[in-house]
Design a protein around this motif. Sequence first.
Motif, PDB file in Angstrom:
ATOM      1  N   SER A   7       0.765  -1.214   0.123  1.00 40.89           N
ATOM      2  CA  SER A   7       0.136  -0.089   0.184  1.00 40.89           C
ATOM      3  C   SER A   7       0.840   1.185   0.065  1.00 40.89           C
ATOM      4  O   SER A   7       1.971   1.231   0.767  1.00 40.89           O
ATOM      5  CB  SER A   7      -1.039  -0.050   1.123  1.00 40.89           C
ATOM      6  OG  SER A   7      -1.711  -1.233   1.311  1.00 40.89           O
ATOM      7  N   TYR A   8       0.283   2.158  -0.625  1.00 38.00           N
ATOM      8  CA  TYR A   8       1.052   3.459  -0.679  1.00 38.00           C
ATOM      9  C   TYR A   8       0.576   4.294   0.545  1.00 38.00           C
ATOM     10  O   TYR A   8      -0.734   4.685   0.305  1.00 38.00           O
ATOM     11  CB  TYR A   8       0.863   4.273  -2.230  1.00 38.00           C
ATOM     12  CG  TYR A   8       1.652   5.517  -2.323  1.00 38.00           C
ATOM     13  CD1 TYR A   8       2.872   5.562  -2.854  1.00 38.00           C
ATOM     14  CD2 TYR A   8       0.753   6.812  -2.051  1.00 38.00           C
ATOM     15  CE1 TYR A   8       3.427   6.647  -3.104  1.00 38.00           C
ATOM     16  CE2 TYR A   8       1.319   8.064  -2.443  1.00 38.00           C
ATOM     17  CZ  TYR A   8       2.601   7.925  -2.903  1.00 38.00           C
ATOM     18  OH  TYR A   8       3.325   9.121  -3.026  1.00 38.00           O
ATOM     19  N   LEU A   9       1.101   4.585   1.494  1.00 38.99           N
ATOM     20  CA  LEU A   9       0.699   5.482   2.354  1.00 38.99           C
ATOM     21  C   LEU A   9       0.920   7.065   2.293  1.00 38.99           C
ATOM     22  O   LEU A   9       0.029   7.607   2.749  1.00 38.99           O
ATOM     23  CB  LEU A   9       1.343   4.834   4.048  1.00 38.99           C
ATOM     24  CG  LEU A   9       1.073   3.397   3.859  1.00 38.99           C
ATOM     25  CD1 LEU A   9       1.817   3.051   5.334  1.00 38.99           C
ATOM     26  CD2 LEU A   9      -0.301   2.987   4.123  1.00 38.99           C
ATOM     27  N   GLU A  10       2.022   7.333   1.953  1.00 39.35           N
ATOM     28  CA  GLU A  10       2.108   8.815   1.770  1.00 39.35           C
ATOM     29  C   GLU A  10       3.347   8.970   0.792  1.00 39.35           C
ATOM     30  O   GLU A  10       3.977   8.304   0.734  1.00 39.35           O
ATOM     31  CB  GLU A  10       2.372   9.837   2.966  1.00 39.35           C
ATOM     32  CG  GLU A  10       3.432   9.084   3.751  1.00 39.35           C
ATOM     33  CD  GLU A  10       3.705   9.851   5.109  1.00 39.35           C
ATOM     34  OE1 GLU A  10       4.495  10.575   5.308  1.00 39.35           O
ATOM     35  OE2 GLU A  10       2.798   9.735   5.951  1.00 39.35           O
ATOM     36  N   GLY A  11       3.302  10.128   0.059  1.00 36.06           N
ATOM     37  CA  GLY A  11       4.321  10.607  -0.711  1.00 36.06           C
ATOM     38  C   GLY A  11       3.967  11.637  -1.747  1.00 36.06           C
ATOM     39  O   GLY A  11       3.124  12.260  -1.637  1.00 36.06           O
ATOM     40  N   PRO A  12       4.634  12.019  -2.502  1.00 44.22           N
ATOM     41  CA  PRO A  12       4.652  12.839  -3.450  1.00 44.22           C
ATOM     42  C   PRO A  12       3.524  12.865  -4.566  1.00 44.22           C
ATOM     43  O   PRO A  12       3.026  13.636  -5.089  1.00 44.22           O
ATOM     44  CB  PRO A  12       6.048  13.045  -4.248  1.00 44.22           C
ATOM     45  CG  PRO A  12       6.416  11.698  -4.279  1.00 44.22           C
ATOM     46  CD  PRO A  12       5.947  11.180  -3.209  1.00 44.22           C
ATOM     47  N   ILE A  13       3.013  11.475  -4.675  1.00 44.68           N
ATOM     48  CA  ILE A  13       1.977  11.223  -5.919  1.00 44.68           C
ATOM     49  C   ILE A  13       0.533  11.372  -5.116  1.00 44.68           C
ATOM     50  O   ILE A  13       0.295  10.896  -4.036  1.00 44.68           O
ATOM     51  CB  ILE A  13       2.035   9.694  -6.282  1.00 44.68           C
ATOM     52  CG1 ILE A  13       3.468   9.629  -7.096  1.00 44.68           C
ATOM     53  CG2 ILE A  13       0.838   9.405  -7.333  1.00 44.68           C
ATOM     54  CD1 ILE A  13       3.565   8.220  -7.393  1.00 44.68           C
ATOM     55  N   PRO A  14      -0.169  12.400  -5.436  1.00 42.61           N
ATOM     56  CA  PRO A  14      -1.431  12.626  -4.908  1.00 42.61           C
ATOM     57  C   PRO A  14      -2.761  11.414  -5.098  1.00 42.61           C
ATOM     58  O   PRO A  14      -3.400  11.465  -6.016  1.00 42.61           O
ATOM     59  CB  PRO A  14      -1.953  13.836  -5.574  1.00 42.61           C
ATOM     60  CG  PRO A  14      -1.406  13.827  -6.795  1.00 42.61           C
ATOM     61  CD  PRO A  14       0.006  13.147  -6.855  1.00 42.61           C
ATOM     62  N   LEU A  15      -2.640  10.448  -4.009  1.00 40.87           N
ATOM     63  CA  LEU A  15      -3.338   9.298  -4.134  1.00 40.87           C
ATOM     64  C   LEU A  15      -4.104   9.444  -2.892  1.00 40.87           C
ATOM     65  O   LEU A  15      -3.820   9.649  -1.711  1.00 40.87           O
ATOM     66  CB  LEU A  15      -2.823   7.973  -4.132  1.00 40.87           C
ATOM     67  CG  LEU A  15      -1.732   7.791  -5.435  1.00 40.87           C
ATOM     68  CD1 LEU A  15      -0.805   6.661  -5.122  1.00 40.87           C
ATOM     69  CD2 LEU A  15      -2.754   7.600  -6.779  1.00 40.87           C
ATOM     70  N   ASP A  16      -5.531   9.098  -3.229  1.00 41.07           N
ATOM     71  CA  ASP A  16      -6.407   9.053  -1.829  1.00 41.07           C
ATOM     72  C   ASP A  16      -6.355   7.497  -1.084  1.00 41.07           C
ATOM     73  O   ASP A  16      -6.386   7.445  -0.118  1.00 41.07           O
ATOM     74  CB  ASP A  16      -7.970   9.412  -2.287  1.00 41.07           C
ATOM     75  CG  ASP A  16      -7.738  10.760  -2.600  1.00 41.07           C
ATOM     76  OD1 ASP A  16      -7.344  11.666  -2.017  1.00 41.07           O
ATOM     77  OD2 ASP A  16      -8.613  11.186  -3.544  1.00 41.07           O
ATOM     78  N   GLU A  17      -6.062   6.548  -2.268  1.00 39.60           N
ATOM     79  CA  GLU A  17      -5.923   5.276  -1.696  1.00 39.60           C
ATOM     80  C   GLU A  17      -5.351   4.487  -2.770  1.00 39.60           C
ATOM     81  O   GLU A  17      -5.389   4.876  -4.034  1.00 39.60           O
ATOM     82  CB  GLU A  17      -7.458   4.508  -1.509  1.00 39.60           C
ATOM     83  CG  GLU A  17      -7.511   3.292  -1.216  1.00 39.60           C
ATOM     84  CD  GLU A  17      -8.950   2.596  -1.088  1.00 39.60           C
ATOM     85  OE1 GLU A  17      -8.945   1.377  -1.552  1.00 39.60           O
ATOM     86  OE2 GLU A  17      -9.787   3.542  -1.063  1.00 39.60           O
ATOM     87  N   TYR A  18      -4.363   3.525  -2.338  1.00 40.25           N
ATOM     88  CA  TYR A  18      -3.534   2.667  -3.441  1.00 40.25           C
ATOM     89  C   TYR A  18      -3.129   1.448  -2.492  1.00 40.25           C
ATOM     90  O   TYR A  18      -2.229   1.491  -1.658  1.00 40.25           O
ATOM     91  CB  TYR A  18      -2.426   3.595  -3.736  1.00 40.25           C
ATOM     92  CG  TYR A  18      -1.509   2.875  -4.936  1.00 40.25           C
ATOM     93  CD1 TYR A  18      -1.851   3.017  -6.178  1.00 40.25           C
ATOM     94  CD2 TYR A  18      -0.501   2.106  -4.353  1.00 40.25           C
ATOM     95  CE1 TYR A  18      -0.844   2.499  -7.046  1.00 40.25           C
ATOM     96  CE2 TYR A  18       0.425   1.360  -5.168  1.00 40.25           C
ATOM     97  CZ  TYR A  18       0.227   1.612  -6.522  1.00 40.25           C
ATOM     98  OH  TYR A  18       1.122   0.941  -7.395  1.00 40.25           O
ATOM     99  N   THR A  19      -3.671   0.502  -3.231  1.00 36.93           N
ATOM    100  CA  THR A  19      -3.092  -0.869  -2.759  1.00 36.93           C
ATOM    101  C   THR A  19      -2.756  -1.818  -4.152  1.00 36.93           C
ATOM    102  O   THR A  19      -3.452  -1.625  -4.941  1.00 36.93           O
ATOM    103  CB  THR A  19      -4.067  -1.743  -2.096  1.00 36.93           C
ATOM    104  OG1 THR A  19      -4.556  -1.109  -0.920  1.00 36.93           O
ATOM    105  CG2 THR A  19      -3.581  -2.957  -1.647  1.00 36.93           C
ATOM    106  N   SER A  20      -1.539  -2.158  -4.169  1.00 31.60           N
ATOM    107  CA  SER A  20      -1.042  -3.038  -5.462  1.00 31.60           C
ATOM    108  C   SER A  20      -0.379  -4.599  -5.035  1.00 31.60           C
ATOM    109  O   SER A  20      -0.125  -4.523  -4.149  1.00 31.60           O
ATOM    110  CB  SER A  20      -0.095  -2.200  -6.114  1.00 31.60           C
ATOM    111  OG  SER A  20       0.265  -2.610  -7.264  1.00 31.60           O
ATOM    112  N   THR A  21      -0.788  -5.179  -5.923  1.00 34.75           N
ATOM    113  CA  THR A  21      -0.277  -6.584  -5.952  1.00 34.75           C
ATOM    114  C   THR A  21       0.246  -6.920  -7.331  1.00 34.75           C
ATOM    115  O   THR A  21      -0.148  -6.822  -8.508  1.00 34.75           O
ATOM    116  CB  THR A  21      -1.620  -7.613  -5.761  1.00 34.75           C
ATOM    117  OG1 THR A  21      -2.176  -6.970  -4.543  1.00 34.75           O
ATOM    118  CG2 THR A  21      -1.299  -8.835  -5.734  1.00 34.75           C
ATOM    119  N   LEU A  22       1.377  -7.466  -7.205  1.00 36.31           N
ATOM    120  CA  LEU A  22       2.285  -8.059  -8.076  1.00 36.31           C
ATOM    121  C   LEU A  22       2.285  -9.541  -7.870  1.00 36.31           C
ATOM    122  O   LEU A  22       2.688 -10.164  -6.732  1.00 36.31           O
ATOM    123  CB  LEU A  22       3.688  -7.429  -8.042  1.00 36.31           C
ATOM    124  CG  LEU A  22       4.720  -8.072  -9.121  1.00 36.31           C
ATOM    125  CD1 LEU A  22       4.337  -7.268 -10.487  1.00 36.31           C
ATOM    126  CD2 LEU A  22       6.133  -7.531  -8.856  1.00 36.31           C
TER     127      LEU A  22
END
Length: 68
Positions: A7-22
């Motif tokens: 999951s992307y919790l915080e950073g420079p990309i403006p995302l409200d929610e982000y979970t990724s699976t490889l």
Amino acid sequence: DRTYTYSYLEGPIPLDEYTSTLTVSPHHDGPGAFVSWTATLQAAPEVVASIDELYRTSLAELKEILEG
């Protein structure tokens, strides 16, 4: 089969929610592997399009590296 979810919790990309699976699994049609990279995200349409393009180019580069 191998799966990695993050999951992307915080950073420079403006995302409200982000979970990724490889996921890497045996290829269904012969030798090799099948790689899938998926995400569930909430963001502005242009951010979603950028991430989609990032996935496409990253997977293409991975394929090129592995196939030599």
